[in-house]
Scaffold this motif. Structure first.
Motif, PDB file in Angstrom:
ATOM      1  N   ASP A 231       0.831  -1.287  -0.136  1.00 30.58           N
ATOM      2  CA  ASP A 231       0.048   0.319  -0.016  1.00 30.58           C
ATOM      3  C   ASP A 231       0.777   1.628  -0.028  1.00 30.58           C
ATOM      4  O   ASP A 231       0.776   2.342  -0.040  1.00 30.58           O
ATOM      5  N   ARG A 232       2.154   1.413   0.113  1.00 29.79           N
ATOM      6  CA  ARG A 232       2.699   2.474   0.060  1.00 29.79           C
ATOM      7  C   ARG A 232       4.000   2.160  -0.853  1.00 29.79           C
ATOM      8  O   ARG A 232       5.063   0.544  -0.411  1.00 29.79           O
ATOM      9  N   PRO A 233       5.495   2.301  -0.621  1.00 29.78           N
ATOM     10  CA  PRO A 233       6.696   2.104  -1.319  1.00 29.78           C
ATOM     11  C   PRO A 233       7.441   1.850  -1.121  1.00 29.78           C
ATOM     12  O   PRO A 233       7.608   2.450   0.405  1.00 29.78           O
ATOM     13  N   PRO A 234       8.575   0.850  -0.856  1.00 31.19           N
ATOM     14  CA  PRO A 234       9.623   0.441   0.329  1.00 31.19           C
ATOM     15  C   PRO A 234      10.834   2.207   0.280  1.00 31.19           C
ATOM     16  O   PRO A 234      11.046   2.790  -0.867  1.00 31.19           O
ATOM     17  N   GLU A 235      10.726   1.870   2.142  1.00 30.16           N
ATOM     18  CA  GLU A 235      11.582   2.976   1.835  1.00 30.16           C
ATOM     19  C   GLU A 235      13.174   3.074   1.668  1.00 30.16           C
ATOM     20  O   GLU A 235      14.290   3.849   2.819  1.00 30.16           O
ATOM     21  N   PHE A 236      13.158   2.256   0.946  1.00 25.86           N
ATOM     22  CA  PHE A 236      15.049   2.116   0.432  1.00 25.86           C
ATOM     23  C   PHE A 236      14.864   2.118  -1.790  1.00 25.86           C
ATOM     24  O   PHE A 236      13.894   1.459  -2.029  1.00 25.86           O
ATOM     25  N   GLN A 237      16.070   2.649  -1.842  1.00 29.12           N
ATOM     26  CA  GLN A 237      16.489   2.224  -3.404  1.00 29.12           C
ATOM     27  C   GLN A 237      17.028   1.012  -3.990  1.00 29.12           C
ATOM     28  O   GLN A 237      18.317   0.587  -3.156  1.00 29.12           O
ATOM     29  N   LEU A 238      16.814   0.576  -4.674  1.00 32.08           N
ATOM     30  CA  LEU A 238      18.053  -0.797  -5.178  1.00 32.08           C
ATOM     31  C   LEU A 238      17.803   0.011  -6.963  1.00 32.08           C
ATOM     32  O   LEU A 238      17.219   0.398  -7.457  1.00 32.08           O
ATOM     33  N   PRO A 239      19.114  -0.317  -8.106  1.00 27.01           N
ATOM     34  CA  PRO A 239      18.812  -0.538  -9.357  1.00 27.01           C
ATOM     35  C   PRO A 239      17.967  -0.733  -9.839  1.00 27.01           C
ATOM     36  O   PRO A 239      17.639  -0.058 -10.743  1.00 27.01           O
ATOM     37  N   ARG A 240      16.668  -1.849  -9.834  1.00 30.64           N
ATOM     38  CA  ARG A 240      15.511  -2.283 -10.577  1.00 30.64           C
ATOM     39  C   ARG A 240      14.077  -2.275  -9.547  1.00 30.64           C
ATOM     40  O   ARG A 240      14.620  -3.471  -8.460  1.00 30.64           O
ATOM     41  N   LEU A 241      13.669  -1.890  -8.831  1.00 29.54           N
ATOM     42  CA  LEU A 241      12.852  -1.985  -8.320  1.00 29.54           C
ATOM     43  C   LEU A 241      11.791  -1.188  -9.060  1.00 29.54           C
ATOM     44  O   LEU A 241      11.558  -0.386  -9.399  1.00 29.54           O
ATOM     45  N   ILE A 242      10.818  -2.629  -9.166  1.00 33.45           N
ATOM     46  CA  ILE A 242       9.318  -2.337  -9.470  1.00 33.45           C
ATOM     47  C   ILE A 242       8.581  -2.266  -8.060  1.00 33.45           C
ATOM     48  O   ILE A 242       8.175  -2.966  -7.934  1.00 33.45           O
ATOM     49  N   PHE A 243       7.730  -0.842  -7.925  1.00 33.30           N
ATOM     50  CA  PHE A 243       6.631  -1.150  -7.270  1.00 33.30           C
ATOM     51  C   PHE A 243       4.807  -1.148  -7.956  1.00 33.30           C
ATOM     52  O   PHE A 243       5.047  -0.017  -8.963  1.00 33.30           O
ATOM     53  N   ARG A 244       3.958  -1.964  -7.195  1.00 34.22           N
ATOM     54  CA  ARG A 244       2.609  -2.055  -8.016  1.00 34.22           C
ATOM     55  C   ARG A 244       2.013  -1.627  -6.133  1.00 34.22           C
ATOM     56  O   ARG A 244       1.798  -2.031  -4.818  1.00 34.22           O
TER      57      ARG A 244
END
Length: 359
Positions: A231-244
């Motif tokens: 219901d909300r995106p994660p609070e970290f980053q990756l080079p290839r992160l897909i949020f739905r």
């Protein structure tokens, strides 16, 4: 038989409700039972209640919810059974449950799928702890006709207060919903190997346990990406992160784009109360599940037979690298995992257990 369902959320809004009892409602109706579902708040107010901010409005809605519960007690005498999922109200002592059991002498079926007599919040305030009144779980167990428990750890707790505690696992509809033969996946890049995770904002913190491992995987495998459905995106980053964004209408199609499903958990008392739902979802969709060996996960998954169990970062890294590199292994574990769900954790295999709660 007339059955009253006292539930925290409006129907169709909560995975806990959908996979604990809502998917059995049509079966109960087919058996001739009359059902009435009573959420604490109606849908429109429930959605406002869980928005951030608006503290005074939320307090007002809690009072409205209690008013609805008091009104419900006035008509409760007409019901033969009362099914309570988790709690009748989100705060305060179990007054509603006591009145139903002691004053109205109703036969309560009490259902829970988490270790809700404790919390996993590290910095919970004294005020919140007091308002939540988690000690009520033992009282409701004691007053109930039967207690429906999502795993054996939860059942052992209930047995301390009620000998009629029944193991009623969280189940999957492997025919109409989690069925890759009838569902169509969302679009994806055919060259990608997608590692999938689905959950809510409250469980995203468990995904963070694998942040370093997932970064190492993506550094080694340019084709590897992470799919997060929440219901909300994660609070970290990756080079290839897909949020739905999670939606009951699209969750299955989105999840089917994943090639591997992950379920990391800390090894603590709260996690032992988890019912393995994420792993069951992945497995039902022919997807190899990689999970922490905590609680019921060690019952559901046999390592390298129908999934993978990983405790350390090195074990997680080795399992993910192996599955990314070996498509045949993914297929073999995925097929075995789906068969496990069909045989032991599906609606069809568990219907008799669920119906026995109302006998």
């Amino acid at each position: 038989m007339k059955i009253l369902f006292i539930i925290p959320y409006p129907p169709g809004e909560s995975p806990s409700q959908r996979f604990r009892f809502e998917q059995y409602l049509d079966i109960l109706k087919q058996r001739g039972h009359t059902l009435y579902l009573a959420p604490f708040l109606p849908p429109q107010r429930w959605r406002l209640f869980y928005q951030r901010g608006n503290t005074f409005a939320r307090i007002g809605m809690i009072f409205r919810g209690f008013a609805r519960r008091v009104g419900l007690l006035l008509s409760a005498s007409q019901y033969d059974r009362v099914f309570i999922h988790r709690e009748a109200a989100p705060v305060g002592p179990p007054i509603i449950e006591w009145f139903l059991a002691k004053a109205l002498r109703k036969k309560i079926i009490y259902d829970y799928d988490d270790a809700i007599w404790m919390t996993d919040k590290i910095n919970e305030s004294t005020l919140e702890r007091t308002l939540r009144w988690r000690s009520k779980v033992s009282s409701i167990c004691r007053w109930s006709h039967k207690v429906s428990c999502g795993n054996e750890y939860l059942r052992q707790y209930a047995l301390r207060f009620n000998a009629n505690a029944i193991l009623n696992p969280t189940t999957i509809d492997t025919e109409g919903l989690h069925n890759p033969s009838v569902q169509q996946p969302a679009a994806k890049d055919s060259h990608q190997i997608v590692i999938g995770w689905t959950g809510s904002h409250s469980t995203l913190k468990y995904l963070y346990l694998l942040k370093d491992v997932l970064l190492q995987v993506q550094e080694k495998f340019p084709e590897a990406s992470l799919l997060v459905i929440a219901d909300r995106p994660p609070e970290f980053q990756l080079p290839r992160l897909i949020f739905r964004e999670w939606s009951p209408e699209t969750e299955i199609a989105d999840l089917m784009t994943a090639d591997i499903g992950i379920m990391p958990l800390p090894d603590d008392e709260w996690s032992k109360g988890k019912c393995g739902f994420k792993a069951l979802q992945y497995m039902a969709l022919n997807m190899p599940a990689v999970a922490s060996p905590v609680g019921v996960n060690t019952t559901i998954i046999q390592h390298m037979e129908n999934g993978c169990l990983c405790r350390t970062d090195d074990e997680w890294l080795a399992a993910l690298e192996m599955l990314i590199a070996d498509a045949e292994l993914r297929k073999r574990l995925g097929r075995a995992g789906r068969q496990t769900v069909i045989d032991r954790y599906s609606v069809s295999s568990n219907t008799s257990t669920f119906l026995s709660l109302f006998e």
